[in-house]
Scaffold this motif. Structure first.
Motif, short mmCIF file in Angstrom:
data_model
loop_
_atom_site.label_atom_id
_atom_site.label_comp_id
_atom_site.label_asym_id
_atom_site.label_seq_id
_atom_site.Cartn_x
_atom_site.Cartn_y
_atom_site.Cartn_z
N GLU A 167 5.08 71.40 14.27
CA GLU A 167 4.18 72.56 14.31
C GLU A 167 2.75 72.13 14.60
O GLU A 167 2.04 72.78 15.39
CB GLU A 167 4.26 73.32 12.98
N TRP A 168 2.30 71.04 13.97
CA TRP A 168 0.94 70.53 14.21
C TRP A 168 0.77 70.11 15.66
O TRP A 168 -0.23 70.44 16.32
CB TRP A 168 0.69 69.35 13.27
N TRP A 169 1.77 69.38 16.18
CA TRP A 169 1.67 68.86 17.56
C TRP A 169 1.70 69.99 18.58
O TRP A 169 0.93 69.96 19.56
CB TRP A 169 2.82 67.88 17.81
N VAL A 170 2.55 70.95 18.40
CA VAL A 170 2.65 72.07 19.34
C VAL A 170 1.32 72.83 19.42
O VAL A 170 0.86 73.18 20.52
CB VAL A 170 3.80 73.02 18.92
N VAL A 171 0.71 73.05 18.28
CA VAL A 171 -0.59 73.74 18.28
C VAL A 171 -1.66 72.86 18.91
O VAL A 171 -2.48 73.33 19.71
CB VAL A 171 -0.99 74.12 16.83
N LYS A 172 -1.67 71.59 18.55
CA LYS A 172 -2.67 70.65 19.10
C LYS A 172 -2.60 70.60 20.63
O LYS A 172 -3.64 70.53 21.30
CB LYS A 172 -2.43 69.25 18.52
N GLN A 173 -1.39 70.64 21.18
CA GLN A 173 -1.22 70.57 22.63
C GLN A 173 -1.26 71.95 23.30
O GLN A 173 -1.05 72.06 24.51
CB GLN A 173 0.12 69.88 22.95
#
Length: 348
Positions: free
Chosen positions: A156-162
């Motif tokens: 979830e963190w990575w998807v939002v970050k990207q």
């Protein structure tokens, strides 16, 4: 005399009329037994071109492995995003695996391994414009409880970050990773998932109505797992979940196969290995593996015949392809087209 001869003729005809159905029934029984034995022993493919669809030249020159490595929540994550991505793919390795297995060693990833099947899965994903994220398990295998929240947070963190949160999210897990993905799918909203060489943990969890469409990619030679998958296919269908299976069959090695599928292994060494496997009886006269690569003492045989691998780490790559050819339990990229078709047809 005529009556007696007529009676004998009738008896003979009656005997023949009885014998023919018996013979027919016997032939049917034999055919069924042969079919069952063939099925139980595992299907084989003599056609190299019919089974091996990908090789090192299967992807355009624009598709290259170019990973980014990060460290978060006590674990490694490696990722790559193609131009104009249309979906996000989470990859979960099997026991003794790691995220680094999916990308080739490079200045950006000095610890990357680039196992042949894993790297081809990533190349297939990138060619289909899937952003790819792989995470390493904390231990030898995935923890079905402790790591669920950690990996959920990472994804979830990575998807939002990207800035990819508007794209469909899918997952593929193999072996231990397959079990892990089957459980993680109750925590994250995947458009669909693929469970490879694993049956999932569906007998240990509540299956919500929102559970994602599930594709089982398995090797029927593993009879115990095959039977469980058959049971779970029925179970999931009963819950109204779209499910399907892809069966992976064994295939024959050839003198050039290892060179075709393993970067850095030259054709001359591939031919030597094939000849050695023939000489030692590791393969039969048609080139089929007699046993799983993990159970064959092929490395000592290399020393005995003075076959030198310039890169010692490539032994793991060779064994993976041997395991794949035997088709009992191994990561496989051979079904990538069907896997990504499954993902794409279930995007919402």
């Amino acid at each position: 005399m005529f009556k007696r001869g007529n009676r004998m003729l009738k008896q003979r005809n009656n005997a023949q009329s009885i014998r023919m159905p018996v013979i027919t029934a016997f032939c049917i029984v034999i055919c069924v037994l042969v079919w069952v034995l063939y099925r139980e022993s595992g299907e084989k493919s003599d056609s190299f071109s019919g089974v091996i669809k990908e090789n090192l030249n299967s992807f355009s020159s624009s598709v290259k492995l170019d990973p980014t490595v990060e460290f978060r929540n006590g674990t490694d994550l490696i990722w790559q995003i193609p131009d104009s991505p249309k979906a996000v793919l989470f990859l979960a390795h099997g026991c003794n695996g790691k995220a680094a297995n999916f990308w080739d060693r490079s200045p950006k990833c000095l610890n990357c391994v680039g196992l042949p099947e894993e790297r081809l899965i990533v190349l297939s994903a990138l060619a289909r414009r899937f952003a790819v994220l792989a995470v390493s398990s904390a231990g030898r295998c995935w923890s079905m409880e402790d790591e669920r929240l950690i990996v959920k947070d990472i994804i979830e963190w990575w998807v939002v970050k990207q800035k990819l949160q508007s794209l469909p999210l899918v997952a593929l897990g193999a072996s231990s990773g397959g079990y892990f993905v089957s459980v993680l799918a109750t925590d994250l909203r995947f458009s669909s998932i693929t469970i490879m060489i694993a049956e999932g943990l569906f007998d240990r969890m509540d299956i919500p109505k929102s559970y994602p469409p599930t594709l089982f990619v398995h090797m029927p030679k593993d009879k115990t797992r095959r039977l469980k998958i058959e049971r779970y296919l029925t179970l999931l269908k009963g819950e109204g979940i779209d499910v399907a299976e892809v069966k992976c069959v064994e295939f024959a090695l050839s003198p050039n196969l290892l060179a075709d599928r393993i970067p850095g292994l030259d054709l001359a060494t591939s031919v030597k290995l094939y000849s050695l496997f023939q000489e030692k009886g590791f393969i039969d006269t048609k080139g089929f593996m007699r046993n799983d690569g993990r159970a064959i003492q092929w490395k000592p045989a290399l020393k005995e015949r003075d076959v030198v691998l310039l890169d010692k780490s490539i032994a793991d790559h060779i064994q993976e392809e041997m395991n794949l050819a035997f088709a009992y339990h191994e990561m496989t990229s051979l079904q990538s087209e069907k896997i990504f078709n499954w993902f794409e047809t279930h995007m919402s």
